[in-house]
Scaffold this motif. Structure first.
Motif, PDB file in Angstrom:
ATOM      1  N   GLN A  65       0.818  -1.208   0.000  1.00  0.00           N
ATOM      2  CA  GLN A  65       0.000   0.000   0.000  1.00  0.00           C
ATOM      3  C   GLN A  65       0.854   1.261   0.000  1.00  0.00           C
ATOM      4  N   LEU A  66       0.245   2.343  -0.491  1.00  0.00           N
ATOM      5  CA  LEU A  66       0.833   3.675  -0.518  1.00  0.00           C
ATOM      6  C   LEU A  66      -0.025   4.579   0.350  1.00  0.00           C
ATOM      7  N   LYS A  67       0.610   5.293   1.276  1.00  0.00           N
ATOM      8  CA  LYS A  67      -0.127   6.199   2.150  1.00  0.00           C
ATOM      9  C   LYS A  67      -0.005   7.639   1.663  1.00  0.00           C
ATOM     10  N   HIS A  68      -0.849   8.510   2.210  1.00  0.00           N
ATOM     11  CA  HIS A  68      -0.848   9.920   1.825  1.00  0.00           C
ATOM     12  C   HIS A  68       0.481  10.607   2.090  1.00  0.00           C
ATOM     13  N   ASP A  69       1.246  10.129   3.066  1.00  0.00           N
ATOM     14  CA  ASP A  69       2.535  10.755   3.365  1.00  0.00           C
ATOM     15  C   ASP A  69       3.645  10.293   2.415  1.00  0.00           C
ATOM     16  N   GLY A  70       3.297   9.440   1.425  1.00  0.00           N
ATOM     17  CA  GLY A  70       4.260   8.982   0.430  1.00  0.00           C
ATOM     18  C   GLY A  70       4.999   7.721   0.796  1.00  0.00           C
ATOM     19  N   THR A  71       4.757   7.167   1.969  1.00  0.00           N
ATOM     20  CA  THR A  71       5.432   5.932   2.360  1.00  0.00           C
ATOM     21  C   THR A  71       4.684   4.715   1.821  1.00  0.00           C
ATOM     22  N   THR A  72       5.439   3.656   1.607  1.00  0.00           N
ATOM     23  CA  THR A  72       4.859   2.390   1.175  1.00  0.00           C
ATOM     24  C   THR A  72       5.122   1.347   2.254  1.00  0.00           C
ATOM     25  N   SER A  73       4.288   0.315   2.272  1.00  0.00           N
ATOM     26  CA  SER A  73       4.478  -0.783   3.204  1.00  0.00           C
ATOM     27  C   SER A  73       3.858  -2.041   2.616  1.00  0.00           C
ATOM     28  N   SER A  74       4.318  -3.187   3.123  1.00  0.00           N
ATOM     29  CA  SER A  74       3.827  -4.461   2.599  1.00  0.00           C
ATOM     30  C   SER A  74       3.796  -5.495   3.709  1.00  0.00           C
ATOM     31  N   GLY A  75       3.002  -6.553   3.465  1.00  0.00           N
ATOM     32  CA  GLY A  75       2.901  -7.592   4.473  1.00  0.00           C
ATOM     33  C   GLY A  75       2.180  -8.827   3.972  1.00  0.00           C
ATOM     34  N   HIS A  76       1.902  -9.717   4.902  1.00  0.00           N
ATOM     35  CA  HIS A  76       1.258 -11.001   4.632  1.00  0.00           C
ATOM     36  C   HIS A  76       0.022 -11.134   5.514  1.00  0.00           C
ATOM     37  N   CYS A  77      -1.031 -11.765   4.978  1.00  0.00           N
ATOM     38  CA  CYS A  77      -2.263 -11.945   5.733  1.00  0.00           C
ATOM     39  C   CYS A  77      -2.846 -13.329   5.454  1.00  0.00           C
ATOM     40  N   ALA A  78      -3.347 -13.965   6.500  1.00  0.00           N
ATOM     41  CA  ALA A  78      -4.121 -15.204   6.391  1.00  0.00           C
ATOM     42  C   ALA A  78      -5.507 -14.910   6.949  1.00  0.00           C
ATOM     43  N   SER A  79      -6.531 -15.207   6.157  1.00  0.00           N
ATOM     44  CA  SER A  79      -7.907 -14.882   6.550  1.00  0.00           C
ATOM     45  C   SER A  79      -8.797 -16.102   6.459  1.00  0.00           C
ATOM     46  N   THR A  80      -9.852 -16.084   7.253  1.00  0.00           N
ATOM     47  CA  THR A  80     -10.898 -17.100   7.185  1.00  0.00           C
ATOM     48  C   THR A  80     -12.185 -16.420   6.739  1.00  0.00           C
ATOM     49  N   VAL A  81     -12.833 -16.999   5.734  1.00  0.00           N
ATOM     50  CA  VAL A  81     -14.097 -16.478   5.225  1.00  0.00           C
ATOM     51  C   VAL A  81     -15.223 -17.044   6.088  1.00  0.00           C
ATOM     52  N   VAL A  82     -16.064 -16.152   6.620  1.00  0.00           N
ATOM     53  CA  VAL A  82     -17.170 -16.551   7.483  1.00  0.00           C
ATOM     54  C   VAL A  82     -18.458 -15.964   6.914  1.00  0.00           C
ATOM     55  N   GLY A  83     -19.490 -16.784   6.809  1.00  0.00           N
ATOM     56  CA  GLY A  83     -20.796 -16.290   6.391  1.00  0.00           C
ATOM     57  C   GLY A  83     -21.553 -15.739   7.585  1.00  0.00           C
ATOM     58  N   LEU A  84     -22.079 -14.537   7.449  1.00  0.00           N
ATOM     59  CA  LEU A  84     -22.862 -13.919   8.515  1.00  0.00           C
ATOM     60  C   LEU A  84     -24.328 -14.327   8.410  1.00  0.00           C
ATOM     61  N   PRO A  85     -25.090 -14.272   9.499  1.00  0.00           N
ATOM     62  CA  PRO A  85     -26.501 -14.687   9.477  1.00  0.00           C
ATOM     63  C   PRO A  85     -27.349 -13.940   8.446  1.00  0.00           C
ATOM     64  N   ASP A  86     -26.974 -12.695   8.146  1.00  0.00           N
ATOM     65  CA  ASP A  86     -27.759 -11.920   7.168  1.00  0.00           C
ATOM     66  C   ASP A  86     -27.310 -12.147   5.725  1.00  0.00           C
ATOM     67  N   GLY A  87     -26.390 -13.106   5.514  1.00  0.00           N
ATOM     68  CA  GLY A  87     -25.948 -13.453   4.173  1.00  0.00           C
ATOM     69  C   GLY A  87     -24.687 -12.735   3.716  1.00  0.00           C
ATOM     70  N   ARG A  88     -24.245 -11.737   4.462  1.00  0.00           N
ATOM     71  CA  ARG A  88     -23.013 -11.046   4.114  1.00  0.00           C
ATOM     72  C   ARG A  88     -21.796 -11.895   4.486  1.00  0.00           C
ATOM     73  N   VAL A  89     -20.618 -11.444   4.037  1.00  0.00           N
ATOM     74  CA  VAL A  89     -19.365 -12.162   4.268  1.00  0.00           C
ATOM     75  C   VAL A  89     -18.483 -11.368   5.226  1.00  0.00           C
ATOM     76  N   ARG A  90     -17.812 -12.089   6.113  1.00  0.00           N
ATOM     77  CA  ARG A  90     -16.809 -11.513   7.020  1.00  0.00           C
ATOM     78  C   ARG A  90     -15.490 -12.232   6.771  1.00  0.00           C
ATOM     79  N   LEU A  91     -14.391 -11.472   6.834  1.00  0.00           N
ATOM     80  CA  LEU A  91     -13.052 -12.055   6.804  1.00  0.00           C
ATOM     81  C   LEU A  91     -12.415 -11.809   8.162  1.00  0.00           C
ATOM     82  N   GLU A  92     -12.020 -12.869   8.835  1.00  0.00           N
ATOM     83  CA  GLU A  92     -11.311 -12.778  10.108  1.00  0.00           C
ATOM     84  C   GLU A  92      -9.835 -12.968   9.794  1.00  0.00           C
TER      85      GLU A  92
END
Length: 116
Positions: A65-92
């Motif tokens: 990502q690029l921020k407004h101050d001009g700096t960049t950063s990077s990383g790693h993410c592991a997520s679990t997809v969860v279905g919500l009761p109203d049919g929407r999706v959540r990522l934990e």
């Protein structure tokens, strides 16, 4: 397996550390054949991209990502997809920076219809 992420817009349910992704950030996801990617922007982030894979309800991706101050950063993410009761999706999510110190957890959810 939860429904496809393709075309979904998600947002964090809470702000992270100052200068990072927050509740004003919007992620637009794409998915095809086990591959995922997204563009994101908002709040302190001018532009961000993520790319990775999906196996069942598990996502594994890298982000940059690029921020407004001009700096960049990077990383790693592991997520679990969860279905919500109203049919929407959540990522934990469990994430860690690779370009700087820090790690944590977060939750992003599909925005309700009509709230984009």
């Amino acid at each position: 397996m939860a429904r496809s992420l393709d075309g979904l817009v998600l947002a964090p349910v809470a702000d992270q550390a100052p200068g990072q992704v927050g509740t004003r950030t919007r992620f637009t996801y794409h998915e095809q054949d086990g591959r995922i990617w997204a563009e994101y922007a908002g709040g302190d982030v001018v532009r961000g991209h993520l790319v990775g894979t999906r196996a069942g309800d598990a996502l594994d991706f890298r982000y940059v990502q690029l921020k407004h101050d001009g700096t960049t950063s990077s990383g790693h993410c592991a997520s679990t997809v969860v279905g919500l009761p109203d049919g929407r999706v959540r990522l934990e999510e469990s994430w860690s920076w690779e370009s700087q110190e820090g790690s944590g957890t977060s939750v992003v959810e599909e925005l309700p219809a009509g709230s984009l």
